[in-house]
Write a protein that holds these residues in place. Structure first.
Motif, PDB file in Angstrom:
ATOM      1  N   ASP A 118      55.612 -14.788  48.182  1.00 33.96           N
ATOM      2  CA  ASP A 118      55.799 -15.365  46.853  1.00 33.96           C
ATOM      3  C   ASP A 118      54.547 -15.053  46.032  1.00 33.96           C
ATOM      4  O   ASP A 118      53.491 -15.645  46.237  1.00 33.96           O
ATOM      5  CB  ASP A 118      56.011 -16.877  46.949  1.00 33.96           C
ATOM      6  N   THR A 292      49.345 -13.647  54.545  1.00 34.80           N
ATOM      7  CA  THR A 292      49.382 -12.886  53.298  1.00 34.80           C
ATOM      8  C   THR A 292      48.510 -11.635  53.399  1.00 34.80           C
ATOM      9  O   THR A 292      48.738 -10.662  52.701  1.00 34.80           O
ATOM     10  CB  THR A 292      48.848 -13.717  52.125  1.00 34.80           C
ATOM     11  N   THR A 349      51.412 -19.221  50.638  1.00 40.38           N
ATOM     12  CA  THR A 349      51.948 -18.047  49.942  1.00 40.38           C
ATOM     13  C   THR A 349      50.824 -17.265  49.263  1.00 40.38           C
ATOM     14  O   THR A 349      49.693 -17.754  49.119  1.00 40.38           O
ATOM     15  CB  THR A 349      52.973 -18.447  48.881  1.00 40.38           C
TER      16      THR A 349
END
Length: 371
Positions: A118, A292, A349
């Motif tokens: 995201d 991430t 995220t």
């Protein structure tokens, strides 16, 4: 002996027990390591019980426990002390990786799963230092690993060439602001290399931690750097990870840097398949770069806060930031300039990681002003 599961398909895999010679070498290295005063996470969690459970195992790519821990064994001053020799090492040697991951990534348990990608609203991130008083430069980078290949310690010479050729094809297709040129290290003049290193664009040959991990073999085969015309978008090939994607520019405009970064990652991932685990997110060589895999950082002048490094590190810890020297990990600050970045990359995220870094740097600047 039960065979370990593959990081991807969760089916049983592996290549069986290691040889007696390999086992003896591993035992000797472990015993010598136990006699050191290392404060690393591998020293903390590689107990004799864990060691005995893992010492016979081999991954689908043929890697052993020693391939993962040899850098930490040879460098007792390591902070972490372990690398994944290949993607499946995170499952095959989970008994040592999981507690280290939980410790470093602040409570990410073995039962936890990394959230879906995201990027967030790209227009919500602004300029960290609009007046240009503190932030020298801003960069956002991530590591990515290409499907079908082990990590550096297990790559063959032909695989280095293969990865480079794949990436040259991908990078030559970038357009617009990202359009640029690829420069292979193999054949690069010393002058060009030194200039790119001096400008903090090009990586040096691996430090002692990477050397000990066998991550620098066949140098400079298969290594290189791509950058656009303005040198605000870079891609490193086969440095520590298969690829490092980097967006950077002078000043503190994190919003502009982040937008360019997201655009570059998206374009590259359309053309090359990268390794992603349902549980750990993007898989890379170092367990600090899971999830991430994003590291958002600034080079920042904060002489007042830096006069008391204990206090600066306490503030950084409060906002899950990491303070390093000007040239990164294991370096000193030059000219009072520090590299400060987000520490957490796993369990949140991309948008949350960027926002966390943004909030922390804004607070550090506020405290520097009031000191």
């Amino acid at each position: 002996m039960a065979k370990a599961k593959c990081y991807k398909c969760e089916e049983k895999c592996g290549k069986g027990k290691i040889s007696l010679e390999e086992l003896q070498k591993l035992e000797m290295a472990y015993k010598a390591f136990l006699r050191t005063d290392s404060k690393s996470l591998v020293k903390k969690y590689l107990t004799r019980d864990v060691f005995d459970r893992l010492k016979y195992k081999r991954t689908t790519f043929g890697s052993t426990l020693l391939d993962c821990v040899q850098s930490g064994f040879e460098n007792p001053d390591s902070n972490i002390g372990i690398y994944a020799a290949d993607p499946s090492a995170y499952v095959v040697f989970a008994d040592i990786f999981n507690p280290i991951i939980q410790d470093y990534h602040i409570g990410f348990k073995k039962s936890d799963h990394h959230p879906a990608t995201d990027w967030g609203s790209l227009d919500k991130i602004g300029n960290l230092d609009p007046k240009g008083q503190y932030v020298v430069s801003t960069r956002v980078r991530c590591g990515r690993s290409i499907e079908g290949y082990p990590f550096n310690p297990s790559l063959t010479e032909s695989q280095y060439w293969d990865i480079e050729n794949k990436m040259i094809s991908v990078l030559n297709g970038l357009e617009g602001e990202l359009k640029g040129t690829y420069y292979p290290l193999n054949g690069m003049t010393k002058e060009t290399q030194e200039k790119l290193i001096e400008d903090h664009f090009l990586f040096k040959e691996g430090d002692r931690f990477l050397q000990a991990a066998n991550a620098c073999r066949y140098w400079p085969v298969g290594r290189g750097i791509y950058h656009n015309q303005t040198k605000t978008f870079l891609v490193w090939v086969n440095e520590e990870d298969h690829i490092r994607i980097i967006s950077l520019q002078p000043g503190g405009d994190l919003g502009a840097v982040y937008k360019r970064f997201v655009s570059g990652v998206a374009d590259i991932e359309k053309k090359v398949k990268v390794i992603k685990s349902d549980r750990l997110g993007y898989l890379n060589f170092c367990p600090t770069n899971l999830g991430t895999a994003i590291r958002a950082s600034v080079h920042i002048k904060i002489p007042k806060l830096a006069s008391n490094m204990t206090r600066l590190n306490e503030i950084a810890d409060r906002y899950h930031l990491q303070v390093r020297g000007t040239a990164g990990e294991h370096t000193e600050a030059k000219g009072g300039v520090y590299d400060i970045s987000n520490k957490r990359r796993l369990g949140l995220t991309e948008a949350e990681a960027i926002q966390e870094m943004y909030n922390g740097i804004v607070e550090i600047i506020k405290l520097e002003k009031s000191s």
